[in-house]
Enzyme design. Sequence first.
Site, PDB file in Angstrom:
ATOM      1  N   ASP A   1       0.832  -1.196   0.000  1.00 53.15           N
ATOM      2  CA  ASP A   1       0.000   0.000   0.000  1.00 53.15           C
ATOM      3  C   ASP A   1       0.876   1.258   0.000  1.00 53.15           C
ATOM      4  OD1 ASP A   1      -2.329   1.456   0.037  1.00 53.15           O
ATOM      5  OD2 ASP A   1      -3.059   0.662   1.944  1.00 53.15           O
TER       6      ASP A   1
ATOM      7  N   GLU B   1       2.826   6.957  -2.494  1.00 53.37           N
ATOM      8  CA  GLU B   1       2.521   8.077  -3.390  1.00 53.37           C
ATOM      9  C   GLU B   1       2.907   9.437  -2.795  1.00 53.37           C
ATOM     10  OE1 GLU B   1      -0.477   4.785  -3.653  1.00 53.37           O
ATOM     11  OE2 GLU B   1      -0.209   6.320  -2.104  1.00 53.37           O
TER      12      GLU B   1
ATOM     13  N   ASP C   1      -8.716   3.470  -3.301  1.00 58.21           N
ATOM     14  CA  ASP C   1      -9.858   3.715  -2.402  1.00 58.21           C
ATOM     15  C   ASP C   1     -11.033   4.316  -3.154  1.00 58.21           C
ATOM     16  OD1 ASP C   1      -8.082   2.843  -0.536  1.00 58.21           O
ATOM     17  OD2 ASP C   1      -7.710   4.797   0.358  1.00 58.21           O
TER      18      ASP C   1
END
Length: 758
Positions: free
Chosen positions: A416, A419, A479
Amino acid sequence: MKFKDGYWRMRPGVRASYAAAAHDVTADRAGGSLRILAPTRPITHRGATIDGPVLRVDVSSPMPDVISVRTVHLAGSVPDSPAFELRGEPAAAGISVDAGHASLTSGSLTARLRRDAPWELVFSAGGRELTRGDGRSLAVMEDAGGRHFLAEQLRLSAGELVYGLGERFGPLVRNGQTVDIWNDDGGTASELAYKNIPFYLTNRGYGVFVNHPGRVSFEVGSETVSRVQFSVEGHELEYLVIHGPTPADILRRYTALTGRPALPPAWSFGLWLSTSFTTDYDEATVTSFAAGMAERDIPLSVLHFDCFWMRRYRWCDFEWDPETFPDPEGMLRRLKERGLRVCVWINPYIGQASALFDEGRRLGHLLRRPDGTVWQDDHWQAGRALVDFTSPAAREWYAGKLRALRDMGVDAFKTDFGERVPTDVAYADGSDPERMHNYYALLYNRTVHDVLAERGPAVLFARSATVGGQRLPVHWGGDCESTFEAMAESLRGGLSLGLAGFGFWSHDIGGFEGRPDPAVFKRWVAFGLLSSHSRLHGSSSYRVPWLFDEESVTVLRAFTRLKARLMPYLYGAAVRATTDGLPVMRAMQLEFPGDRACDHLDAQYMLGPDLLVAPVLSAGGEVSYYVPAGEWTRLLDGGTVTGPGWHAERHGFDSLPLLVRPGAVLPVGAREDRPDYDYADGVTLQAYRLADGDHRTVTVPTVDGGAGAVFEVSRAGGRVRARRVEGAAGPWNLLAGGVRAAAGPDTDEIEIILEGAT
């Protein structure tokens, strides 16, 4: 970014210096390149050579049908790291220079440069112009703040459509959009994206890859409507024009240059079930989920433990929470005894409360500010720091923590984040922080993938990516909300990412944020199980089907078992993704470039080359979809749909438009209880609308990606004949025209006579 105010004027404070002419041209015929000096004002006398920018433009070819144009302004200000790893080999380019023009030809692609004013660089193939940069196209820009940029504009022809630029959640066609290639954690409902790729392709037979790892700003018909403009801050701009002529050809060449996906293990194509994010869970919870799926005959392949497998505030320390999971080794053993694989969540950040923070700081493995202090903030985890993956020692340190989990029994990692990477930092290898912002994701995911690949085929569940990230599957969409609108935007993001060479893609079935309505959940299940990878995951609520309604159990069972039966076909498409760069889930325009009705389609897709899928995006089951030419067959009920044309239908929750392409031969497996089995054993070759004289070769892969069996299927008049040409003896079947013929283990040829020769 936009530099102009309308067509004629520049924005306040912006100063533009455009390439005016190719003043000097040097040909390196042995090396297959051209070097051009391009002053930014006309040279009418010797004095005009004094002052002002002069651009150096190098034209070369890294592989056939690909031409690179690299422009440098101030060479001493060009960072050399990081840089994308390109895998092409210099092509045998043809060079021609005369008084009026200079040209370089690679394969069928030619770049032709005018030697006098105005500046003109034309790309053509087979005598047909593809695009050009001319007049006020190539430029040095300086803004009001003194920042320097290099910018290029390439012409868009009338009717030309642009696709790509990575994961984008808006309309599939990019015309009219402004796109910044800058990874960010922005969900799936805005212009921000987790996976930004500076590569686009058009319906005119070419693609453009901007070879710059940092921020690239694209104006796709949005500053000058007849141009694609791309710009970078700094003093170097390289772009590569890639000839097709088909979209599939463009992707093959682009992925040959930037890398093709590794083959994920066959078990990863089965159903993944997550604990979800902020829900309460322990071993009893996950065991009850696994038992509940088994009791309901829903094949489950992977159990995923999200963030709270670790203690709060200590992400990541890679230690199981001892209160919640007091016996992790025993738990993993017990789950594996149920036939399950295990995935755990990780990220590249180290919270200050983690014991690894002090360890990483002491060893110098954490990213630092220019003053030498550790970079930290309180986003996500209090006092979080980032692992500096430019350091080989830091990578090995991080990998060592993962090996301990792998050796404990963990089979996959959900990588995950990656970024929100700062730029006010100093990397261990001296890399430029702006160029590292996107590139960080590649180093992070490669470190994790390499650990898993030490033991064989590896699979990640990754969110962030840049160019080259396609080599490290799988990626998921991030998400999203739990709505039909989010389901549609997720699909658009996945199809767009596929047009950047990412072969495998997934999404959170049911949506991530919120608890989906049962109708949303059931419709998303059908879409999710007809994706390359399939995961049930949410934020604050579980995604086991019996918590929605009993019909959800039935729907999930049916589509999970359907996917297992389709694995001989799907894994064959997966193998081809690793060899030719074409994604398993394909935008319609990729498969049908000559059908203009497919140009804007982004609510349906091809699953491999032969299955058309149109997810139902409504509770009531209403769906409208387009069918290309031919008589297509409904896989679920055997009915037919004729194209070209639009069709409006209503489907129950156990159905959706799932059509087989006319002329296809679909290998369908004999098992539906798991995704990894002997695909050739008992396989049925389902032939659909073969025309007289058609001949198809069908390769049924093994679970390790080899050729388990090869069959030839042909039609002559009213006879359909199938022949096994390679593969061990075993039973197999042929289905054509509604007639099934079975072959014994030692039978290598069977034939069906079609009733009425249809």
